[in-house]
Design a protein around this motif. Sequence first.
Motif, PDB file in Angstrom:
ATOM      1  N   SER A 143       3.825  -3.938  -7.361  1.00  0.00           N
ATOM      2  CA  SER A 143       2.816  -4.976  -7.144  1.00  0.00           C
ATOM      3  C   SER A 143       2.520  -5.747  -8.419  1.00  0.00           C
ATOM      4  O   SER A 143       2.108  -6.899  -8.369  1.00  0.00           O
ATOM      5  CB  SER A 143       1.518  -4.345  -6.619  1.00  0.00           C
ATOM      6  OG  SER A 143       1.720  -3.786  -5.350  1.00  0.00           O
ATOM      7  N   LYS A 159      -0.168 -12.456  -6.349  1.00  0.00           N
ATOM      8  CA  LYS A 159      -0.758 -12.336  -5.023  1.00  0.00           C
ATOM      9  C   LYS A 159      -2.185 -12.854  -5.028  1.00  0.00           C
ATOM     10  O   LYS A 159      -2.885 -12.781  -6.039  1.00  0.00           O
ATOM     11  CB  LYS A 159      -0.768 -10.875  -4.561  1.00  0.00           C
ATOM     12  CG  LYS A 159       0.606 -10.261  -4.359  1.00  0.00           C
ATOM     13  CD  LYS A 159       0.472  -8.849  -3.807  1.00  0.00           C
ATOM     14  CE  LYS A 159       1.825  -8.211  -3.562  1.00  0.00           C
ATOM     15  NZ  LYS A 159       1.703  -6.850  -3.001  1.00  0.00           N
ATOM     16  N   HIS A 212       5.786   1.913  -5.649  1.00  0.00           N
ATOM     17  CA  HIS A 212       5.250   0.846  -4.792  1.00  0.00           C
ATOM     18  C   HIS A 212       4.107   0.124  -5.490  1.00  0.00           C
ATOM     19  O   HIS A 212       4.011  -1.100  -5.454  1.00  0.00           O
ATOM     20  CB  HIS A 212       4.774   1.434  -3.474  1.00  0.00           C
ATOM     21  CG  HIS A 212       4.078   0.455  -2.586  1.00  0.00           C
ATOM     22  ND1 HIS A 212       4.722  -0.594  -1.982  1.00  0.00           N
ATOM     23  CD2 HIS A 212       2.783   0.356  -2.217  1.00  0.00           C
ATOM     24  CE1 HIS A 212       3.861  -1.293  -1.266  1.00  0.00           C
ATOM     25  NE2 HIS A 212       2.672  -0.734  -1.398  1.00  0.00           N
ATOM     26  N   ARG A 213       3.235   0.902  -6.149  1.00  0.00           N
ATOM     27  CA  ARG A 213       2.102   0.288  -6.838  1.00  0.00           C
ATOM     28  C   ARG A 213       2.568  -0.525  -8.040  1.00  0.00           C
ATOM     29  O   ARG A 213       2.106  -1.637  -8.278  1.00  0.00           O
ATOM     30  CB  ARG A 213       1.118   1.361  -7.307  1.00  0.00           C
ATOM     31  CG  ARG A 213       0.475   2.140  -6.167  1.00  0.00           C
ATOM     32  CD  ARG A 213      -0.645   2.985  -6.694  1.00  0.00           C
ATOM     33  NE  ARG A 213      -0.859   4.167  -5.866  1.00  0.00           N
ATOM     34  CZ  ARG A 213      -1.743   5.105  -6.121  1.00  0.00           C
ATOM     35  NH1 ARG A 213      -2.491   5.019  -7.190  1.00  0.00           N
ATOM     36  NH2 ARG A 213      -1.882   6.136  -5.337  1.00  0.00           N
ATOM     37  N   THR A 226      -5.039  -9.358   2.013  1.00  0.00           N
ATOM     38  CA  THR A 226      -4.004 -10.163   1.416  1.00  0.00           C
ATOM     39  C   THR A 226      -3.983 -11.555   2.031  1.00  0.00           C
ATOM     40  O   THR A 226      -3.923 -11.710   3.242  1.00  0.00           O
ATOM     41  CB  THR A 226      -2.621  -9.511   1.603  1.00  0.00           C
ATOM     42  OG1 THR A 226      -2.651  -8.170   1.108  1.00  0.00           O
ATOM     43  CG2 THR A 226      -1.550 -10.281   0.873  1.00  0.00           C
ATOM     44  N   ASN A 248       1.701 -13.449  -0.366  1.00  0.00           N
ATOM     45  CA  ASN A 248       2.554 -12.643  -1.217  1.00  0.00           C
ATOM     46  C   ASN A 248       3.530 -13.607  -1.872  1.00  0.00           C
ATOM     47  O   ASN A 248       4.353 -14.216  -1.197  1.00  0.00           O
ATOM     48  CB  ASN A 248       3.336 -11.597  -0.424  1.00  0.00           C
ATOM     49  CG  ASN A 248       2.445 -10.498   0.100  1.00  0.00           C
ATOM     50  OD1 ASN A 248       1.787  -9.822  -0.672  1.00  0.00           O
ATOM     51  ND2 ASN A 248       2.424 -10.322   1.420  1.00  0.00           N
ATOM     52  N   LEU A 306      -4.102  -0.425  -7.097  1.00  0.00           N
ATOM     53  CA  LEU A 306      -3.060  -0.995  -6.243  1.00  0.00           C
ATOM     54  C   LEU A 306      -2.644  -0.027  -5.147  1.00  0.00           C
ATOM     55  O   LEU A 306      -2.608   1.178  -5.368  1.00  0.00           O
ATOM     56  CB  LEU A 306      -1.850  -1.380  -7.099  1.00  0.00           C
ATOM     57  CG  LEU A 306      -2.159  -2.328  -8.267  1.00  0.00           C
ATOM     58  CD1 LEU A 306      -0.909  -2.577  -9.092  1.00  0.00           C
ATOM     59  CD2 LEU A 306      -2.729  -3.649  -7.758  1.00  0.00           C
ATOM     60  N   PRO A 307      -2.301  -0.533  -3.959  1.00  0.00           N
ATOM     61  CA  PRO A 307      -2.412  -1.936  -3.555  1.00  0.00           C
ATOM     62  C   PRO A 307      -3.861  -2.310  -3.259  1.00  0.00           C
ATOM     63  O   PRO A 307      -4.606  -1.536  -2.668  1.00  0.00           O
ATOM     64  CB  PRO A 307      -1.545  -2.011  -2.301  1.00  0.00           C
ATOM     65  CG  PRO A 307      -1.561  -0.625  -1.750  1.00  0.00           C
ATOM     66  CD  PRO A 307      -1.677   0.303  -2.921  1.00  0.00           C
ATOM     67  N   LYS A 359      -3.692   6.722  -1.887  1.00  0.00           N
ATOM     68  CA  LYS A 359      -3.569   5.461  -1.164  1.00  0.00           C
ATOM     69  C   LYS A 359      -3.103   5.629   0.274  1.00  0.00           C
ATOM     70  O   LYS A 359      -2.825   4.654   0.964  1.00  0.00           O
ATOM     71  CB  LYS A 359      -2.625   4.522  -1.922  1.00  0.00           C
ATOM     72  CG  LYS A 359      -3.263   3.976  -3.199  1.00  0.00           C
ATOM     73  CD  LYS A 359      -4.589   3.260  -2.907  1.00  0.00           C
ATOM     74  CE  LYS A 359      -5.260   2.766  -4.158  1.00  0.00           C
ATOM     75  NZ  LYS A 359      -6.482   2.016  -3.916  1.00  0.00           N
TER      76      LYS A 359
END
Length: 201
Positions: A47, A52, A43-44, A196, A199, A165-166, A104
């Motif tokens: 990114s 972003k 997932h990281r 955020t 995206n 990240l995130p 995280k």
Amino acid sequence: MKNLFLQPSAFLAVSTLFVFSACSDEEVAPDATMAAKQVQESHRLNSLNQNKTYTVDIMPLNNSGVSGTATLMLEGDMLTVHVQATGLEPDALHPQHIHGFKDKNKNAVCPPMSADTDRDGLVELAEGLPYYGDVLLSLTPFSTAPDGTIDYKMTFDITKNIDLLPLQNDVIVLHGMTVNGTYEATLPIACGQIRTMNNGK
């Protein structure tokens, strides 16, 4: 005497018992933990493949009067950080960092005054750590805020800093203020949650 292994239902029961006894919790748990970590890291890393934009509303800590905003732009593995803040002590070094947790599953937040466990009226660096976590990125070079303001902009290669990240799990913390005639460079004076804005791929 009947032969158990000639009975289909008995054979199925024995086979099932063997399978479950062979796969103990001790053998399954490490694989499951590893799989979870791999999903989290994936997932990281994902990114890094997106562009972003993030924003930060910087609010005062310890009655510093410091406030401002920050914009962060993540383009692949390059992160540009732009911090603008006012109300800082002029001609003094003001460290600033992105703080967060390597785990995280826990989001960094700005500490409330209740974090002042020694009841001295200030939330010191160590008292804030349970809320905002460790330093993940130092926003160097640190400013001396000649006129009491910071207008800082720098780009960082975060290829090897996946812990950032995130980014929306992290905060920006500014430090440095005189207390009782002594300049405390590590004292948190402002903080803001990274949020955020968009995206975009």
